[in-house]
Design a protein around this motif. Structure first.
Motif, mmCIF file in Angstrom:
data_model
loop_
_atom_site.group_PDB
_atom_site.id
_atom_site.type_symbol
_atom_site.label_atom_id
_atom_site.label_comp_id
_atom_site.label_asym_id
_atom_site.label_seq_id
_atom_site.Cartn_x
_atom_site.Cartn_y
_atom_site.Cartn_z
ATOM 1 N N VAL A 156 0.835 -1.198 0.000
ATOM 2 C CA VAL A 156 0.000 0.000 0.000
ATOM 3 C C VAL A 156 0.872 1.252 0.000
ATOM 4 O O VAL A 156 1.793 1.377 0.826
ATOM 5 C CB VAL A 156 -0.937 0.011 1.227
ATOM 6 N N ILE A 157 0.596 2.166 -0.913
ATOM 7 C CA ILE A 157 1.290 3.454 -0.939
ATOM 8 C C ILE A 157 0.746 4.340 0.177
ATOM 9 O O ILE A 157 -0.459 4.587 0.264
ATOM 10 C CB ILE A 157 1.105 4.162 -2.288
ATOM 11 N N SER A 158 1.642 4.814 1.033
ATOM 12 C CA SER A 158 1.305 5.815 2.041
ATOM 13 C C SER A 158 1.971 7.108 1.586
ATOM 14 O O SER A 158 3.199 7.256 1.674
ATOM 15 C CB SER A 158 1.814 5.394 3.420
ATOM 16 N N ASP A 159 1.180 8.042 1.076
ATOM 17 C CA ASP A 159 1.715 9.190 0.347
ATOM 18 C C ASP A 159 1.855 10.418 1.255
ATOM 19 O O ASP A 159 0.887 11.119 1.531
ATOM 20 C CB ASP A 159 0.810 9.511 -0.836
ATOM 21 N N ASN A 160 3.079 10.642 1.692
ATOM 22 C CA ASN A 160 3.425 11.858 2.435
ATOM 23 C C ASN A 160 3.697 12.962 1.412
ATOM 24 O O ASN A 160 4.838 13.290 1.119
ATOM 25 C CB ASN A 160 4.637 11.594 3.329
ATOM 26 N N LYS A 161 2.638 13.503 0.848
ATOM 27 C CA LYS A 161 2.755 14.433 -0.270
ATOM 28 C C LYS A 161 3.613 15.643 0.097
ATOM 29 O O LYS A 161 3.478 16.208 1.188
ATOM 30 C CB LYS A 161 1.373 14.918 -0.700
ATOM 31 N N LEU A 162 4.498 16.008 -0.818
ATOM 32 C CA LEU A 162 5.266 17.225 -0.624
ATOM 33 C C LEU A 162 4.341 18.435 -0.690
ATOM 34 O O LEU A 162 3.349 18.437 -1.420
ATOM 35 C CB LEU A 162 6.352 17.342 -1.683
ATOM 36 N N ILE A 163 4.678 19.453 0.075
ATOM 37 C CA ILE A 163 3.922 20.704 0.071
ATOM 38 C C ILE A 163 4.503 21.611 -1.005
ATOM 39 O O ILE A 163 5.712 21.854 -1.043
ATOM 40 C CB ILE A 163 4.006 21.394 1.441
ATOM 41 N N TYR A 164 3.645 22.101 -1.890
ATOM 42 C CA TYR A 164 4.068 23.044 -2.927
ATOM 43 C C TYR A 164 3.434 24.384 -2.637
ATOM 44 O O TYR A 164 2.209 24.537 -2.680
ATOM 45 C CB TYR A 164 3.651 22.537 -4.304
ATOM 46 N N ARG A 165 4.288 25.354 -2.304
ATOM 47 C CA ARG A 165 3.772 26.666 -1.936
ATOM 48 C C ARG A 165 4.729 27.740 -2.432
ATOM 49 O O ARG A 165 5.936 27.659 -2.185
ATOM 50 C CB ARG A 165 3.607 26.757 -0.415
ATOM 51 N N ASN A 166 4.195 28.734 -3.130
ATOM 52 C CA ASN A 166 4.999 29.843 -3.652
ATOM 53 C C ASN A 166 6.183 29.351 -4.495
ATOM 54 O O ASN A 166 7.291 29.879 -4.410
ATOM 55 C CB ASN A 166 5.501 30.724 -2.502
ATOM 56 N N GLY A 167 5.920 28.320 -5.307
ATOM 57 C CA GLY A 167 6.937 27.817 -6.216
ATOM 58 C C GLY A 167 8.011 26.974 -5.574
ATOM 59 O O GLY A 167 9.000 26.631 -6.238
ATOM 60 N N GLN A 168 7.840 26.583 -4.311
ATOM 61 C CA GLN A 168 8.856 25.815 -3.591
ATOM 62 C C GLN A 168 8.232 24.559 -2.987
ATOM 63 O O GLN A 168 7.054 24.561 -2.593
ATOM 64 C CB GLN A 168 9.477 26.653 -2.464
#
Length: 393
Positions: free
Chosen positions: A134-146
């Motif tokens: 099972v994929i447990s997705d700790n999604k990266l945060i994308y904010r202000n181009g970073q």
């Protein structure tokens, strides 16, 4: 030795997946290949010489992992990453992707969770799904181009009793982040606390740009080394991915034994007869190649960033700290998914990787390979600009 990275080399009819198979893999056989992660630069001369020397012997039977493999890997890691490792910690692998699959098979059960950080190199997700985990997705945060890491979410995911492995991409493919010492320490502390094995894919670790610094997470503290499988390879650095050789550093004997036994069960440990001569030459004779490659890549990124900013302002270049793969934010173009891919691949005639390969949520991004002569890069950008102008100017 002085290398000419401006030289354009015809790669057609060389069984190149990037060039000869672009129609099958990307959908337009006439598109300019700027997709898969190998460069269009010739290999360093000592590597070519080593392969030629081996080819002069007329027999290409089974080979074995010679002691020099361990010696040169140990020396390279010490010199490049300031980590003194032991030879017995090193495991030969034909690639890093097989390590993902093998570790998942050895250390998880059906239904267990593997933590990843999307958008991320797509074979990581495939390794999890193909093995019915099972994929447990700790999604990266994308904010202000970073991009940044959601550590609160990571803590929750790692605390699950089903979470057994975390795989990180360091530097991160495709978003181009080079994780800081502080970020890596937080990841390692969370994995340590919750008894999660950490697999660190550091295949792009030599290609650090603009004064950033790469840290091997296992080198930060002995306690992190005991839970970490660190994956190194010269394949991206020296453009020898087709030769299939990687050095996997596993200080914990129990994890190392599990990895090696699963390799044996899978019958997946035999190497290409040309792989080790190339690997040894890369790690002992080619520092000058790398020293010249880094500024060339930096100049390519500067060129691409300025070109896009000036001519295609609806496309944003995500700041790139490492690698030769650039992540483009196309949100302002107002097209996503198939339509966005069609714009680049069929209308502009430039083969890219679509963002939703790396995450279902990244359908408004594309990845483009800038590891090519400047003239090739300009040709690709000119093709994109021509189509962009018709749509948006």
């Amino acid at each position: 030795m002085i290398y000419n990275f401006d030289e354009v080399i015809d790669r057609y009819h060389t069984e190149s997946s990037k060039w000869d198979n672009v129609g099958v893999r990307v959908g337009n056989g006439d598109a300019l290949p700027m997709w898969v992660a190998d460069t269009d630069f010739p290999c360093a001369v000592p590597i070519v010489d080593a392969v030629k020397k081996r080819a002069e012997h007329p027999l290409f039977g089974y080979s074995y992992v010679v002691p020099d493999f361990f010696r040169v890997t140990k020396a390279w890691v010490a010199r490049r990453y300031n980590w003194e490792i032991e030879s017995e910690w090193i495991v030969y692998a034909t690639g890093i992707v097989p390590v993902f699959n093998t570790m998942i098979q050895a250390f998880t059960d059906l239904g267990d969770e593997v933590i990843i950080q999307r958008p991320v190199y797509h074979p990581i997700a495939h390794a999890i799904e193909d093995n019915n985990r099972v994929i447990s997705d700790n999604k990266l945060i994308y904010r202000n181009g970073q991009y940044s890491i959601d550590f609160e979410d990571l803590e929750k995911r790692a605390s699950s009793e089903k979470a057994k492995i975390m795989i990180i991409s360091s530097p991160h493919n495709p978003v181009g982040r080079v994780w800081t010492k502080e970020e890596l320490t937080k990841i390692a502390e969370i994995c340590l606390k919750h008894h999660v094995i950490l697999i660190s894919d550091e295949i792009h670790g030599d290609l650090i740009l603009f004064g950033n610094k790469h840290y091997s997470v296992a080198a930060l503290d002995e306690k992190y080394a005991q839970i970490t499988v660190t994956c190194y390879a010269p394949s991206k650095t020296f453009n020898i991915a087709g030769l299939r050789a990687s050095g996997i550093v596993v200080p914990n004997p129990d994890i190392r034994d599990g990895l090696q036994k699963q390799f044996a069960r899978n019958r997946s440990i035999q190497q290409n007869v040309f792989a080790l001569p190339a690997y040894i030459a890369a790690y002992t004779e080619c520092d000058d190649y790398l020293e010249q490659l880094i500024p060339y890549l930096e100049d390519n990124i500067r060129f691409l960033t300025q070109y896009i900013h000036t001519n295609m302002p609806k496309i944003k270049v995500v700041p790139q700290e490492g690698m030769f793969l650039t992540w483009l934010d196309c949100t302002e173009m107002g097209i996503v998914g198939d339509e966005l891919a069609d714009f680049f691949i069929h209308e502009a005639g430039v083969a890219i990787n679509r963002g939703d390969m790396f995450s279902p949520d990244a359908h408004n991004f594309v990845r483009i390979n800038i590891g090519c002569p400047r003239s090739t890069l300009q040709k690709g950008l000119d093709l994109i600009r021509h189509t962009y102008s018709k749509k948006f100017d």
